[in-house]
Design a protein around this motif. Structure first.
Motif, short mmCIF file in Angstrom:
data_model
loop_
_atom_site.label_atom_id
_atom_site.label_comp_id
_atom_site.label_asym_id
_atom_site.label_seq_id
_atom_site.Cartn_x
_atom_site.Cartn_y
_atom_site.Cartn_z
N HIS A 44 -10.84 -4.39 0.19
CA HIS A 44 -11.17 -2.98 0.08
C HIS A 44 -10.30 -2.19 1.05
N ALA A 45 -10.44 -0.88 1.00
CA ALA A 45 -9.70 0.00 1.91
C ALA A 45 -10.67 0.68 2.86
N LEU A 101 -5.71 -1.53 4.41
CA LEU A 101 -6.23 -2.54 3.47
C LEU A 101 -6.95 -3.59 4.29
N PHE A 113 -2.86 -6.68 -4.95
CA PHE A 113 -4.15 -6.51 -4.28
C PHE A 113 -5.13 -5.91 -5.27
N GLU A 162 -1.09 -0.45 6.37
CA GLU A 162 -1.76 0.85 6.50
C GLU A 162 -0.75 1.96 6.28
N THR A 197 -2.08 0.18 -4.66
CA THR A 197 -1.85 -1.13 -4.08
C THR A 197 -1.03 -1.99 -5.02
N LEU A 217 0.84 -1.20 0.00
CA LEU A 217 0.00 0.00 0.00
C LEU A 217 0.86 1.24 0.00
#
Length: 159
Positions: free
Chosen positions: A104-105, A137, A87, A153, A84, A66
């Motif tokens: 998802h985030a 994430l 992912f 994160e 990402t 991320l």
């Protein structure tokens, strides 16, 4: 004589009544979903609804990554870019069992969850200087993802 308003009212009354009858016959209620207490539902054999305990993945070349950047929007606010690796955003699998490499985030503004996001771009309204933005994430089943014990994160401060 124009009968459109009376016909509209008759349609709304009968349509609403029919809708409630169909919903009640299918066990649909109007009580919503209580995140504080309703964590026992499942959508598959092993689905959980745990928003706190991370799903720890092995540190490997195919582990998700991320990167988050925020740039001022020319008209107002900020454009948040969620990049990402390994992912894929998968809104079609939200709230289902974990599938490696998708989910998802979650975006938080000063610790308050703004929402769940299924794509790489998000516009944030104007914020005070020093506002903290955190992006995590998450798996399809909402658990935060981690690699080797470290949550995936990113946190940044808006100028």
């Amino acid at each position: 004589m124009d009968r459109s308003i009376p016909m509209l009212l008759v349609g709304l009354i009968f349509g609403g009544g029919l809708g409630f009858t169909v919903a009640a016959a299918n066990g649909i209620t109007l009580d919503g979903h209580d995140h504080a207490t309703d964590h026992g539902h499942t959508t598959g054999a092993s689905a959980s609804h745990d928003h706190e305990t991370p799903l720890d993945l092995p540190a490997a070349p195919d582990a998700p990554t991320l990167s988050v950047t925020a740039t001022p929007d020319p008209s107002s606010g900020w454009n948040l870019h969620i990049e990402t690796g390994n992912f894929a955003f998968s809104p079609e699998h939200a709230s289902t069992d974990h599938v490696p490499g998708e989910g998802h985030a979650h975006v938080y503004i000063d610790g308050v969850k703004l929402g769940r996001f299924y794509g790489p771009w998000l516009h944030l309204p104007a914020q005070e200087p020093g506002t903290e933005v955190r992006v995590t994430l998450n798996a399809n089943d909402h658990r935060p993802l981690a690699v080797g014990g470290e949550r995936i994160e990113e946190t940044l401060l808006l100028d």
